[in-house]
Design a protein around this motif. Structure first.
Motif, short mmCIF file in Angstrom:
data_model
loop_
_atom_site.label_atom_id
_atom_site.label_comp_id
_atom_site.label_asym_id
_atom_site.label_seq_id
_atom_site.Cartn_x
_atom_site.Cartn_y
_atom_site.Cartn_z
N LEU A 130 17.20 29.34 127.36
CA LEU A 130 17.40 29.01 125.96
C LEU A 130 18.82 29.40 125.52
CD1 LEU A 130 15.60 27.70 123.85
CD2 LEU A 130 14.95 29.97 123.04
N LYS A 131 19.32 30.51 126.03
CA LYS A 131 20.69 30.92 125.70
C LYS A 131 21.71 29.94 126.27
CE LYS A 131 19.60 35.83 125.36
NZ LYS A 131 19.76 37.17 125.98
N LEU A 132 21.43 29.42 127.47
CA LEU A 132 22.32 28.42 128.04
C LEU A 132 22.32 27.13 127.23
CD1 LEU A 132 21.91 28.66 131.92
CD2 LEU A 132 24.00 29.00 130.61
N LEU A 133 21.13 26.76 126.74
CA LEU A 133 21.02 25.56 125.90
C LEU A 133 21.81 25.76 124.62
CD1 LEU A 133 19.83 22.76 125.44
CD2 LEU A 133 17.77 23.87 124.52
N ARG A 189 21.56 21.45 115.99
CA ARG A 189 20.68 21.74 117.12
C ARG A 189 20.93 23.14 117.66
NH1 ARG A 189 20.30 16.11 120.66
NH2 ARG A 189 19.30 14.87 119.01
N ALA A 190 22.19 23.56 117.63
CA ALA A 190 22.50 24.93 118.06
C ALA A 190 21.78 25.93 117.17
CB ALA A 190 24.01 25.16 118.01
N PHE A 191 21.76 25.67 115.87
CA PHE A 191 21.08 26.59 114.96
C PHE A 191 19.58 26.59 115.22
CE2 PHE A 191 18.91 27.73 111.05
CZ PHE A 191 19.52 28.95 110.77
N ARG A 224 19.07 28.76 118.13
CA ARG A 224 19.27 30.18 117.75
C ARG A 224 18.07 30.70 116.98
NH1 ARG A 224 19.09 34.49 117.48
NH2 ARG A 224 20.61 36.15 117.05
N SER A 225 17.46 29.86 116.16
CA SER A 225 16.26 30.25 115.43
C SER A 225 15.11 30.53 116.39
CB SER A 225 15.85 29.14 114.45
OG SER A 225 16.87 28.90 113.51
N GLU A 226 15.00 29.69 117.43
CA GLU A 226 13.94 29.90 118.43
C GLU A 226 14.17 31.20 119.18
OE1 GLU A 226 11.83 27.41 122.07
OE2 GLU A 226 13.20 26.38 120.69
N LEU A 227 15.42 31.50 119.49
CA LEU A 227 15.73 32.77 120.15
C LEU A 227 15.35 33.95 119.27
CD1 LEU A 227 19.21 32.03 121.80
CD2 LEU A 227 17.17 32.91 122.99
N ALA A 228 15.60 33.81 117.97
CA ALA A 228 15.24 34.88 117.04
C ALA A 228 13.73 35.12 117.05
CB ALA A 228 15.73 34.52 115.64
N LYS A 229 12.96 34.05 117.10
CA LYS A 229 11.50 34.20 117.14
C LYS A 229 11.06 34.86 118.44
CE LYS A 229 10.58 30.16 114.23
NZ LYS A 229 10.04 28.77 114.21
N GLN A 230 11.65 34.41 119.56
CA GLN A 230 11.30 35.00 120.85
C GLN A 230 11.63 36.49 120.89
OE1 GLN A 230 12.81 33.13 124.36
NE2 GLN A 230 11.58 31.28 124.12
N GLY A 231 12.77 36.85 120.30
CA GLY A 231 13.21 38.24 120.33
C GLY A 231 12.57 39.11 119.27
N GLY A 232 11.72 38.51 118.43
CA GLY A 232 11.07 39.29 117.39
C GLY A 232 12.02 39.78 116.32
N GLU A 252 19.31 38.23 108.76
CA GLU A 252 20.70 38.60 108.99
C GLU A 252 21.30 37.89 110.20
OE1 GLU A 252 23.61 42.47 109.70
OE2 GLU A 252 21.44 42.75 109.44
N ALA A 253 20.56 37.85 111.31
CA ALA A 253 21.09 37.22 112.52
C ALA A 253 21.36 35.74 112.30
CB ALA A 253 20.12 37.41 113.68
N LEU A 254 20.45 35.06 111.60
CA LEU A 254 20.63 33.63 111.36
C LEU A 254 21.71 33.39 110.31
CD1 LEU A 254 16.93 32.44 111.54
CD2 LEU A 254 18.70 32.32 113.30
N ALA A 255 21.83 34.30 109.35
CA ALA A 255 22.93 34.19 108.38
C ALA A 255 24.26 34.35 109.09
CB ALA A 255 22.78 35.24 107.29
N ARG A 256 24.31 35.32 110.00
CA ARG A 256 25.54 35.54 110.76
C ARG A 256 25.91 34.30 111.57
NH1 ARG A 256 24.22 40.01 112.93
NH2 ARG A 256 23.37 39.21 114.89
N TYR A 257 24.89 33.66 112.17
CA TYR A 257 25.17 32.48 112.98
C TYR A 257 25.65 31.32 112.11
CZ TYR A 257 24.85 29.24 116.84
OH TYR A 257 25.17 28.33 117.82
#
Length: 278
Positions: free
Chosen positions: A43-46, A58-60, A63-71, A76-81
């Motif tokens: 997912l990080k490579l994608l 699509r990148a966002f 990144r949202s999916e990564l945030a869900k996976q990482g709990g 803040e993380a998505l705002a930063r992105y």
């Protein structure tokens, strides 16, 4: 083996990005992810592939999916992105698109500092200084430790409007929230100098030097104050103090990573490069 096939695809994605073939990189990264949807590295490579293709929406999503996976909790993380996307677009001169990204960042986290800063810049450039000042002041109020980011901007805007009294009150409010921030004291001293209030400027600068005796900007401003008051001997004394402070040991810079050190090392302590200091 499956592990080998994954490894080959990962390398292929990175190579395609390096070769500036992002569309193919996205295809390969998508295939890699489909092989194992629980694979966070895929997912990080994608995400990297979409970034290389400048497909920010699509990148966002990735990144949202990564945030869900990482709990990850909160926005803040998505705002930063979102803010990082906006800054990238701003550097490309795509101001309208950047503005939209910064507003999205603020929807994820109210008062996100980078979004407030850059939105203020956009409004200021578009001749809406009042709106810009509201955003910059909001940043300083919500994040006192980052107030220094907007000091020069607010100073320019206030002086253009001739609103010195408001400017002084704003600096005092900032100091109340962060009383040992030398940068705010320096901004206040510059305001006093421009207004010709040299006694107040001197008092403020001495306060700054009590906090940080090695502050070069504070001593330079103090030289200006003494010179304008006609106290040339004190100005010269201050210059001598300033020059003595500049006399120091030779510093070495790592040619690999740029890290500076007062000591020569055979191997850089930061990046471990050999014979990197010069």
């Amino acid at each position: 083996t499956l592990a080998q096939r994954k490894s080959v695809r990962e390398s292929l994605v990175l190579d395609l990005i390096a070769l500036n073939r992002p569309e193919q990189a996205v295809q390969e990264a998508t295939s890699l992810r489909d092989m194992d949807r629980r694979n966070g590295s895929a997912l990080k490579l994608l995400l990297r592939a979409h970034e290389a293709a400048r497909d920010w929406e699509r990148a966002f999503d990735v990144r949202s999916e990564l945030a869900k996976q990482g709990g990850e909790r909160g926005g803040e993380a998505l705002a930063r992105y979102r803010a990082a996307i906006g800054e990238s677009l701003l550097r490309e001169g795509k101001t309208d698109e950047a503005k939209r990204q910064f507003k999205e960042a603020l929807r994820w986290q109210r008062n996100y500092p980078a979004a407030l800063l850059r939105l203020g810049d956009i409004y200021y450039e578009r001749d809406r200084p009042e709106r810009a000042m509201v955003l910059w002041k909001g940043l300083a109020a919500a994040h006192p430790d980052r107030a220094h980011l907007v000091l020069d901007r607010l100073e320019t805007a206030y002086f253009e409007k001739g609103r010195f009294s408001e400017m002084g009150r704003m600096y005092e409010e900032m100091l109340a929230r962060n009383p040992r921030d030398v940068r705010i004291l320096l901004a206040l001293a510059r305001m006093y100098i421009k207004k010709g209030e040299l006694a107040e400027a001197s008092r403020t600068l001495n306060e700054a030097l009590e906090i940080d005796p090695r502050s070069l900007p504070a001593r330079l401003l103090l030289v200006t104050v003494f010179r304008r008051r006609g106290e040339l001997s004190r100005a010269l004394d201050e210059m001598e103090t300033l020059l003595r402070g500049l006399e120091g040991r030779e510093r070495f810079a790592c040619s690999a990573c740029g890290a500076a050190s007062d000591e020569y090392w055979t191997r850089c302590p930061s990046c471990l490069a050999w014979s990197a200091f010069a």
